[in-house]
Design a protein around this motif. Structure first.
Motif, PDB file in Angstrom:
ATOM      1  N   GLU A  69      12.228  -2.020 -15.421  1.00 19.32           N
ATOM      2  CA  GLU A  69      13.033  -0.701 -15.977  1.00 19.32           C
ATOM      3  C   GLU A  69      12.252   0.219 -16.557  1.00 19.32           C
ATOM      4  OE1 GLU A  69      15.707  -2.314 -18.725  1.00 19.32           O
ATOM      5  OE2 GLU A  69      17.016  -3.348 -16.949  1.00 19.32           O
ATOM      6  N   GLN A  70      11.001  -0.219 -17.250  1.00 18.80           N
ATOM      7  CA  GLN A  70      10.145   0.935 -17.700  1.00 18.80           C
ATOM      8  C   GLN A  70       9.505   1.461 -16.691  1.00 18.80           C
ATOM      9  OE1 GLN A  70       7.805  -1.311 -20.535  1.00 18.80           O
ATOM     10  NE2 GLN A  70       9.413  -1.468 -21.915  1.00 18.80           N
ATOM     11  N   TYR A  71       9.088   0.679 -15.487  1.00 22.61           N
ATOM     12  CA  TYR A  71       8.381   1.246 -14.541  1.00 22.61           C
ATOM     13  C   TYR A  71       9.210   2.606 -13.900  1.00 22.61           C
ATOM     14  CZ  TYR A  71       3.845  -1.166 -14.338  1.00 22.61           C
ATOM     15  OH  TYR A  71       2.727  -1.651 -14.577  1.00 22.61           O
ATOM     16  N   GLN A  72      10.472   2.061 -13.301  1.00 23.32           N
ATOM     17  CA  GLN A  72      11.541   2.914 -12.749  1.00 23.32           C
ATOM     18  C   GLN A  72      11.729   4.108 -13.470  1.00 23.32           C
ATOM     19  OE1 GLN A  72      14.910   0.277 -11.832  1.00 23.32           O
ATOM     20  NE2 GLN A  72      13.707  -1.143 -10.392  1.00 23.32           N
ATOM     21  N   ALA A  73      11.829   3.824 -14.766  1.00 24.44           N
ATOM     22  CA  ALA A  73      11.881   5.405 -15.516  1.00 24.44           C
ATOM     23  C   ALA A  73      10.775   6.269 -15.310  1.00 24.44           C
ATOM     24  CB  ALA A  73      12.264   4.900 -17.056  1.00 24.44           C
ATOM     25  N   SER A  74       9.689   5.662 -14.923  1.00 24.91           N
ATOM     26  CA  SER A  74       8.209   6.550 -14.830  1.00 24.91           C
ATOM     27  C   SER A  74       8.180   6.835 -13.344  1.00 24.91           C
ATOM     28  CB  SER A  74       7.182   5.708 -15.389  1.00 24.91           C
ATOM     29  OG  SER A  74       7.254   5.298 -16.723  1.00 24.91           O
ATOM     30  N   GLY A  75       9.279   6.470 -12.470  1.00 19.75           N
ATOM     31  CA  GLY A  75       9.046   6.701 -11.078  1.00 19.75           C
ATOM     32  C   GLY A  75       8.047   5.848 -10.510  1.00 19.75           C
ATOM     33  N   GLU A 100       0.951  -1.265  -0.114  1.00 22.62           N
ATOM     34  CA  GLU A 100      -0.180  -0.012  -0.188  1.00 22.62           C
ATOM     35  C   GLU A 100       0.983   1.392   0.143  1.00 22.62           C
ATOM     36  OE1 GLU A 100      -3.819  -1.900   2.268  1.00 22.62           O
ATOM     37  OE2 GLU A 100      -2.156  -0.754   3.550  1.00 22.62           O
ATOM     38  N   ARG A 101       2.066   1.223   0.760  1.00 16.84           N
ATOM     39  CA  ARG A 101       2.871   2.253   0.751  1.00 16.84           C
ATOM     40  C   ARG A 101       3.439   2.672  -0.673  1.00 16.84           C
ATOM     41  NH1 ARG A 101       3.979   3.891   5.831  1.00 16.84           N
ATOM     42  NH2 ARG A 101       3.658   2.446   7.600  1.00 16.84           N
ATOM     43  N   GLN A 102       3.804   1.477  -1.363  1.00 14.93           N
ATOM     44  CA  GLN A 102       4.343   1.703  -2.779  1.00 14.93           C
ATOM     45  C   GLN A 102       3.358   2.423  -3.856  1.00 14.93           C
ATOM     46  OE1 GLN A 102       7.427   0.676  -3.886  1.00 14.93           O
ATOM     47  NE2 GLN A 102       6.856   2.197  -5.303  1.00 14.93           N
ATOM     48  N   PHE A 103       1.882   1.906  -3.428  1.00 16.27           N
ATOM     49  CA  PHE A 103       0.767   2.179  -4.386  1.00 16.27           C
ATOM     50  C   PHE A 103       0.844   3.723  -4.139  1.00 16.27           C
ATOM     51  CE2 PHE A 103      -3.353   3.745  -4.377  1.00 16.27           C
ATOM     52  CZ  PHE A 103      -3.964   3.268  -5.785  1.00 16.27           C
ATOM     53  N   VAL A 104       0.813   3.957  -2.818  1.00 19.30           N
ATOM     54  CA  VAL A 104       0.557   5.663  -2.456  1.00 19.30           C
ATOM     55  C   VAL A 104       1.706   6.533  -3.173  1.00 19.30           C
ATOM     56  CG1 VAL A 104       0.492   7.497  -0.706  1.00 19.30           C
ATOM     57  CG2 VAL A 104      -0.776   5.571  -0.288  1.00 19.30           C
ATOM     58  N   GLN A 105       2.795   5.973  -3.227  1.00 21.55           N
ATOM     59  CA  GLN A 105       4.131   6.641  -3.558  1.00 21.55           C
ATOM     60  C   GLN A 105       4.011   6.662  -5.198  1.00 21.55           C
ATOM     61  OE1 GLN A 105       6.682   7.916  -1.919  1.00 21.55           O
ATOM     62  NE2 GLN A 105       7.159   8.875  -4.007  1.00 21.55           N
ATOM     63  N   ASN A 106       3.431   5.594  -5.689  1.00 23.57           N
ATOM     64  CA  ASN A 106       3.186   5.770  -7.450  1.00 23.57           C
ATOM     65  C   ASN A 106       2.298   6.731  -7.657  1.00 23.57           C
ATOM     66  OD1 ASN A 106       5.142   3.642  -7.806  1.00 23.57           O
ATOM     67  ND2 ASN A 106       3.664   1.836  -7.782  1.00 23.57           N
ATOM     68  N   ILE A 131       7.529  -4.452 -24.172  1.00 23.68           N
ATOM     69  CA  ILE A 131       6.289  -4.053 -24.026  1.00 23.68           C
ATOM     70  C   ILE A 131       5.926  -3.157 -23.322  1.00 23.68           C
ATOM     71  CG2 ILE A 131       3.983  -5.048 -24.436  1.00 23.68           C
ATOM     72  CD1 ILE A 131       5.385  -7.584 -25.229  1.00 23.68           C
ATOM     73  N   SER A 132       5.109  -2.091 -23.473  1.00 25.83           N
ATOM     74  CA  SER A 132       4.967  -0.870 -22.547  1.00 25.83           C
ATOM     75  C   SER A 132       3.427  -1.631 -21.772  1.00 25.83           C
ATOM     76  CB  SER A 132       4.735   0.336 -23.186  1.00 25.83           C
ATOM     77  OG  SER A 132       5.688   0.958 -23.846  1.00 25.83           O
ATOM     78  N   PRO A 133       3.829  -1.117 -20.393  1.00 22.61           N
ATOM     79  CA  PRO A 133       2.446  -1.729 -19.929  1.00 22.61           C
ATOM     80  C   PRO A 133       1.205  -0.752 -19.991  1.00 22.61           C
ATOM     81  CG  PRO A 133       3.942  -0.639 -18.260  1.00 22.61           C
ATOM     82  CD  PRO A 133       4.500  -0.875 -19.704  1.00 22.61           C
ATOM     83  N   VAL A 134      -0.005  -1.340 -20.116  1.00 27.53           N
ATOM     84  CA  VAL A 134      -1.216  -0.219 -20.464  1.00 27.53           C
ATOM     85  C   VAL A 134      -1.874  -0.055 -19.415  1.00 27.53           C
ATOM     86  CG1 VAL A 134      -1.000  -0.812 -22.638  1.00 27.53           C
ATOM     87  CG2 VAL A 134      -2.544  -2.188 -21.451  1.00 27.53           C
TER      88      VAL A 134
END
Length: 495
Positions: A97-103, A36-42, A143-146
Motif C-alpha cells: 500500500e505504501q508503494y502504491q501510494a508512491s506510484g 523489467e517493465r515494472q522497474f521502468v514504470q517505477n 515501516i517505510s522502505p528505505v
C-alpha cells in the motif's frame, strides 16, 4: 520536501542509465520481462515527480545494465508466500500500500526477499531461538522502505527492530524450551542467582531481583543498567535461553513499563513474578503474565498493595495488602498504634494491619501483624547521662528493612510474611501475635496451624524450598534453632 529515499532512488536509477548509455545500446522494450517493465514504470514515475523525463533509450540501456549486474550478483533467496505467517502477510500488504501510494509496485519476488530479510534480522535479535521459530514471532508494523528494489530481486530493506511480539508467540517460545530439571534449587548471590549451583548473570547489567517457581520451573528476573531496566524470562533447564518480557525506567513518579507486546503500564511499585511482573498503585495492581497479557487486580476498599512482596505472587496467585491508615503521622495516631502493638504482644487484641488476597477470588486472609514495626529510629545530638543512659535531642523515624547497625528490622512486615508454591499447593508462613506464633496456612483451604511457638517471641526464622519443591522451616527459639523438614506434614497432621 522530498525524503532522502526519493533522491537516493532517483540517483541510483539515473546512474544506472548513464553507465549503460556509455557502454551499450540497450535492450528493446519488446524484449523486456514483466519485472523489467515494472522497474521502468517505477523509474518513470519517480522522474515525473521531479519534473524530469525518462526516455526509452535511457530505459533500454538501464535494463541491459540490470541484466549484466544480475549475471554477476547472486539473487538473494526469498521465502515463498505459502510459508508466510499471518503477520508477515499483513506486513507485506502494508508495504504494498505504501508503494502504491508512491506510484510504485512491489513485485512478488521482492516481497519474498523482504520477508526473508526480516526473518534473518529477528533471528539475530533472538539468538537463542532458531530462525524458523523466530520467524513465527514477527508482527507486522507500518515501516517505510528505505531503498528501491530492482527487478533482480533486491530486497526492500525494512526495519524489524520495531516489530513486536504477540502473547501467542511468547507462549510458543516458552513452550519450546526444555522441561525443568527434576531437582531444581535456587540460591541468591550479590549479582544474579544460582540455579542448581550454576551462576546466572546478565551482561546487560546487574540483576536486581528475581522470582522463581521451584514446582513449575518458571524463572523471571529484572536487570538494571544506565539505560533502564529489562524483565526477562529464563529457562531453568538451559539458562542461555532468555526472552525479554518488558523494558522500562523508574522516574520521580514511579515506573513506566512497556511489554514486548506493546502494552504500557505505570505505577509506584514494580515486582518481578516467576511468570511475569506486577505493577502496583495504591488502589489497584496490574499483573502481566507471559503469554496471557495484562490483568487488572482491584484492591478491596480500605487496603492498598504492600510495596514489598516477599512471597511468590506468580506461582501462588496471592498478593500482600496493607490496611489504610494503619500508621498515622500525628502524635495521637502514633500513641494509639503503640498501645495497639502492646496489646498484640500481650494477646489482648488483634491488629490485622495486613492480609493476603487471592487474586482470582479476592478472598482475604487477615494477618495479626502490626504495621508500626516498619519504622526504625535513628537518634542524634546525644550526650552521655550515665554509664547506661544517653540523652538525645533528635530522633528520626523512617521505614527500613535494616536498622542503623545493619541488622534486620525483624518487626518489618517483609520479614514476617512469606508464601510459596509447593507440590501440595500454595502455603503461607506468617509470624503473628507479636511474633509469638509462627503459623502455616494452606492457601487452598484456609486451614491454619501453629508451626512454632514461643511466648517471648521467635527471634528469627526462615523458609527454605528444597530441590523437590517441598518447604523446610527453621525458627530460632531463644538460643536454639528448631527445624521442620517438610511443613506439609504439619497440615496433614492437623486434618
Amino acid at each position: 520536501m522530498k525524503s532522502r529515499y526519493w533522491y537516493q532512488a532517483l540517483w541510483a536509477i539515473t546512474g544506472m542509465g548513464c553507465v549503460a548509455l556509455a557502454s551499450a545500446q540497450g535492450i528493446p522494450a519488446d524484449q523486456w520481462t514483466e519485472q523489467e517493465r515494472q522497474f521502468v514504470q517505477n523509474a518513470r514515475n519517480l522522474f515525473q515527480q521531479q519534473g524530469l523525463v525518462y526516455g526509452d533509450e535511457q530505459a533500454a540501456s538501464a535494463v541491459q545494465q540490470m541484466r549484466q549486474k544480475a549475471q554477476s550478483t547472486p539473487v538473494p533467496a526469498g521465502v515463498p508466500e505459502t510459508d508466510w505467517t499471518p503477520q508477515e502477510r499483513e506486513y507485506v500488504k502494508t508495504v504494498r500500500e505504501q508503494y502504491q501510494a508512491s506510484g510504485m509496485a512491489l513485485t512478488q519476488e521482492q516481497a519474498q526477499v523482504m520477508v526473508q530479510s526480516m526473518r534473518n534480522k529477528l533471528a539475530q535479535l533472538m539468538g537463542s531461538v532458531g530462525a524458523l521459530q523466530a520467524a513465527s514471532q514477527l508482527r507486522g508494523q507500518p515501516i517505510s522502505p528505505v531503498s528501491v528494489p530492482g527487478s533482480t530481486g533486491g530486497a526492500a530493506v525494512a526495519s524489524a527492530q520495531n516489530a513486536a511480539l504477540t502473547e501467542e508467540q511468547i507462549t510458543q517460545t516458552l513452550a519450546a524450551w526444555p522441561a525443568k530439571p527434576e531437582q531444581l534449587s535456587f540460591s541468591a548471590r550479590k549479582d544474579g542467582f544460582d540455579i542448581n549451583g550454576q551462576p546466572v548473570l546478565d551482561p546487560e547489567g546487574r540483576i536486581s531481583s528475581y522470582a522463581t517457581d521451584a514446582v513449575g520451573g518458571a524463572v523471571t528476573y529484572m536487570v538494571q543498567s544506565s539505560r533502564g531496566m529489562s524483565v526477562k524470562s529464563l529457562s531453568a533447564a538451559d539458562p542461555s535461553r532468555k526472552l525479554v518480557l518488558a523494558t522500562g525506567r523508574q522516574g520521580p513518579n514511579g515506573w513506566e513499563v512497556v511489554t514486548s507486546t506493546g502494552q504500557q503500564l505505570s505505577g509506584q511499585t514494580l515486582s518481578v513474578l516467576s511468570d511475569g511482573f506486577l505493577v502496583g498503585r495504591e488502589t489497584a495492581a496490574f499483573r502481566y503474565k507471559a503469554g496471557q497479557g495484562v490483568s487488572n487486580i482491584a484492591i478491596p476498599s480500605g487496603y492498598f498493595l504492600a510495596p514489598l512482596q516477599r512471597g511468590h505472587v506468580g506461582a501462588t496467585g496471592f498478593v500482600l495488602l496493607e490496611k489504610e491508615g494503619a500508621t498515622g503521622t500525628d502524635s495521637l495516631s502514633k500513641l494509639a498504634a503503640n498501645l495497639q502493638s502492646i496489646g498484640t504482644i500481650l494477646g489482648t487484641n488483634r491488629t490485622d494491619d495486613f492480609a493476603l488476597m487471592d487474586i482470582q477470588t479476592r478472598k482475604l486472609y487477615p494477618l495479626n501483624i502490626s504495621a508500626t514495626g516498619k519504622n526504625v529510629n535513628v537518634h542524634s545530638q546525644c550526650r552521655r547521662k550515665n554509664s547506661f543512659v544517653n540523652e538525645c535531642a533528635q530522633m528520626q523515624s523512617f521505614e527500613a528493612l535494616y536498622n542503623a547497625q545493619g541488622m534486620k528490622n525483624s518487626q518489618h512486615y517483609y520479614w514476617l510474611v512469606h508464601w510459596l508454591n509447593t507440590p501440595a499447593g500454595p502455603v503461607a508462613l506468617t509470624l503473628e501475635d507479636g511474633q509469638a506464633n509462627l503459623y502455616l496456612t494452606d492457601l487452598r483451604t484456609g486451614r491454619k496451624v501453629v508451626a512454632l511457638n514461643r511466648t517471648l517471641g521467635i527471634a528469627d526464622w526462615d523458609a527454605i524450598q528444597n530441590s523437590d519443591g517441598t518447604v523446610a522451616l527453621r525458627g530460632k527459639l531463644a538460643f536454639e534453632w528448631k527445624e521442620i523438614p517438610d511443613v506439609a506434614s504439619l497440615l496433614q497432621g492437623a486434618q
